[in-house]
Design a protein around this motif. Structure first.
Motif, mmCIF file in Angstrom:
data_model
loop_
_atom_site.group_PDB
_atom_site.id
_atom_site.type_symbol
_atom_site.label_atom_id
_atom_site.label_comp_id
_atom_site.label_asym_id
_atom_site.label_seq_id
_atom_site.Cartn_x
_atom_site.Cartn_y
_atom_site.Cartn_z
ATOM 1 N N LYS A 15 42.341 36.869 34.413
ATOM 2 C CA LYS A 15 41.331 36.566 33.384
ATOM 3 C C LYS A 15 41.580 37.386 32.127
ATOM 4 O O LYS A 15 41.647 36.859 31.019
ATOM 5 N N THR A 16 41.702 38.703 32.318
ATOM 6 C CA THR A 16 41.847 39.582 31.163
ATOM 7 C C THR A 16 43.181 39.328 30.446
ATOM 8 O O THR A 16 43.231 39.301 29.213
ATOM 9 N N ASP A 39 33.360 43.242 30.614
ATOM 10 C CA ASP A 39 33.618 43.821 31.932
ATOM 11 C C ASP A 39 33.505 45.347 31.864
ATOM 12 O O ASP A 39 34.224 45.972 31.086
ATOM 13 N N ASP A 123 35.659 38.016 27.786
ATOM 14 C CA ASP A 123 36.381 38.422 28.999
ATOM 15 C C ASP A 123 35.344 38.920 30.004
ATOM 16 O O ASP A 123 34.692 39.936 29.783
HETATM 17 MG MG LIG Z 1 39.525 41.327 33.967
#
Ligand SMILES: [Mg+2]
Ligand SMILES: Nc1ncnc2c1ncn2[C@@H]1O[C@H](COP(=O)(O)OP(=O)(O)OP(=O)(O)O)[C@@H](O)[C@H]1O
Length: 249
Positions: A15-16, A39, A123
């Protein structure tokens, strides 16, 4: 302004990496871009060498009267700003719950930025929570990285069902293959199932140590290996996303 969330139930699926590289590509494309690191781990902030700290933390930031713009940092990349993470985001659910219509709160917070930015990337941490619900209400598109394995495909099913239930009307759910290793039989088989699904973007991000090195360079791929296979795959992913968002190109 288009809001793109990078979220799924599963952790450690890229994801990041996607949020950071796509935000960079969007900025290089001339779009005024903001990446909001939601996050508490603060990985996206780390990659851009920005301290994962927000004055007053999540609680203050969510107040109606608190503007996001003063909390934004410039990055080394032209057109790309970052709203850093804060460790207090681990309590985001509780902080959201203190407000009326918590599921609409992130959309409300982002509204005043519409004049400043063309694209905002979120994110997100890998949880199913009130915060994820609020993210799905704020987003125009949801990017879902899927590692080609049985469990990831199962996770995608859960994501789609949750997005249908709580997401904004018309939310685009856009899965793509992440960390692909075509030497693995299991990956090749799962890729076939994804192709049959019909809903996947065509770009597939390979599993490559050059992506892991983002942690060493503390920069997006484009800054140190712009022509590698993985960077090309992210560029293709960006072109597809841009086309789906209808924002030029
Ligand atoms: Mg991440
Ligand atoms: N395409 C890739 N090839 C190889 N390694 C990758 C790739 N993408 C990400 N990684 C590595 O895998 C790990 C997890 O990636 P990343 O942080 O992007 O996942 P995530 O889904 O954001 O994780 P989390 O759920 O913890 O937020 C990191 O160490 C990262 O460097």
């Amino acid at each position: 302004m288009k809001v793109v969330a990078v979220w799924t139930i599963k952790g450690g699926v890229g994801k990041t990496a996607a949020a950071v590289n796509l935000a960079c590509l969007s900025a290089l494309d001339g779009q005024r871009t903001l990446l909001w690191d939601l996050d508490p781990q603060g990985a996206a902030s780390f990659y851009f060498r920005v301290k994962a700290k927000v004055k007053g933390g999540g609680r203050k930031l969510l107040k109606r009267s608190a503007a996001l713009q003063p909390l934004v940092h410039a990055t080394d990349i032209e057109n790309l700003d970052l709203l850093p993470a804060d460790f207090s985001y681990r309590l985001l659910d509780l902080q959201l719950d203190a407000h009326k219509a918590p599921e609409r709160r992130l959309a409300l917070k982002l509204e005043p930025l519409a004049e400043e930015y063309d694209t905002v990337f979120l994110d997100c941490p890998p949880s199913v929570s009130l915060a994820s619900e609020s993210v799905l209400r704020a987003a125009d598109a949801l990017l879902v990285p899927v590692i080609p394995t049985t469990l990831s495909l199962r996770g995608l099913k859960q994501v789609r069902s949750f997005a249908r239930k709580v997401g904004r009307r018309g939310l685009l759910v856009l899965p793509f293959l992440s960390m692909v290793d075509r030497r693995k039989t299991m990956h090749r088989e799962a890729i076939e199932r994804c192709a049959a699904d019909g809903g996947f973007l065509a770009a597939a991000i390979p599993s490559a140590s050059v992506v892991e090195k983002m942690g060493v360079h503390r920069a997006p791929l484009n800054a140190y290996a712009p022509s590698c296979e993985a960077a090309q795959a992210f560029a293709e992913l960006w072109r597809e996303l841009r086309a789906r968002l209808g924002t030029g190109g």
